[in-house]
Design an enzyme around this catalytic site. Structure first.
Site, PDB file in Angstrom:
ATOM      1  CG  LEU A  65      -6.309   2.299  -7.841  1.00 46.52           C
ATOM      2  CD1 LEU A  65      -7.070   1.025  -8.185  1.00 46.52           C
ATOM      3  CD2 LEU A  65      -6.046   3.106  -9.120  1.00 46.52           C
ATOM      4  CG  ASP A  66      -5.347  -1.243  -2.611  1.00 46.98           C
ATOM      5  OD1 ASP A  66      -6.023  -0.656  -1.754  1.00 46.98           O
ATOM      6  OD2 ASP A  66      -5.572  -2.408  -2.980  1.00 46.98           O
ATOM      7  NE  ARG A  67       3.028   4.200  -0.857  1.00 45.73           N
ATOM      8  CZ  ARG A  67       3.921   4.171   0.113  1.00 45.73           C
ATOM      9  NH1 ARG A  67       3.618   3.605   1.275  1.00 45.73           N
ATOM     10  NH2 ARG A  67       5.110   4.707  -0.054  1.00 45.73           N
ATOM     11  CB  SER A  69      -3.605  -0.650  -7.524  1.00 45.39           C
ATOM     12  OG  SER A  69      -3.623  -1.856  -6.776  1.00 45.39           O
TER      13      SER A  69
END
Length: 206
Positions: A65-67, A69
């Site tokens: 999960l992207d930073r 997000s």
């Protein structure tokens, strides 16, 4: 006098492949990953990581999960379970609530439903619908808005795992993402967890 025969040449035995056994106690954690936290346990630059929130030894993320997000992240110590969750071939649905810039039209939603073409190829069709503004925690730092441009919320369900896929999909149809929150992966949901909180659930394959 007969000479002893030389020993018959032998092929070296092929190494035996040993299937990795599951850990003695498989564990599965559901975490609400806060904004601006890396999906890893160490960072040489001193940025916030999962280590700041999860003190369970031996677990690691099942997917990413992207930073920038927020939301649901699964962690496990079981490699088979991790592969079942993270491998796109299993097509587990991932549900996102997405705040976008602009007023989505039915045509834009239909583009998302049919799949859009990105620089790494066309996406699979997604489920896409408008949402009333959901009741969520305050993001820190807050989202930056342009006062002259309206915003809206969408629910998107995808079954792939490309890098920054949801953001790229909404941008491709003219709806830049402002905030991205993952609320479910397959049967697992946030269910009231606040940012940084986690709970343990049965480590069972879906």
């Amino acid at each position: 006098m007969s000479r002893p025969r030389p020993p018959a040449s032998r092929r070296p035995a092929a190494p035996r492949r040993v299937a990795s056994a599951p850990p003695a106690q498989s564990r599965l954690l559901v975490l609400n990953k806060p904004f601006d936290v890396l999906t890893q346990f160490n960072d040489e630059q001193g940025r916030a990581t999962l280590k700041d929130f999860v003190d369970v030894p031996g677990v690691y993320p099942a997917g990413r999960l992207d930073r920038d997000s927020e939301g649901l992240l699964l962690l496990t110590n079981d490699g088979r379970l991790q592969a079942r969750i993270a491998d796109p071939k299993h097509k587990l649905p991932k549900t996102y609530w997405v705040q976008v810039e602009g007023e989505p039209s039915e045509a834009q939603l239909q583009q998302l439903r049919e799949g859009v073409t990105l620089n790494d190829g066309p996406t699979l069709p997604a489920e896409a619908r408008r949402l009333d503004e959901p009741e969520l925690w305050e993001r820190n730092p807050p989202v930056r808005f342009r006062k002259s441009v309206p915003t809206a919320w969408l629910e998107l369900v995808i079954r792939e795992g490309r890098n920054r896929q949801v953001r790229r999909m909404t941008a491709a149809v003219g709806l830049p993402t402002l905030r991205l929150v993952r609320v479910a992966i397959g049967p697992w949901q946030l269910d009231g967890l606040q940012p940084g909180q986690w709970r343990e659930v049965p480590a069972q394959l879906p």
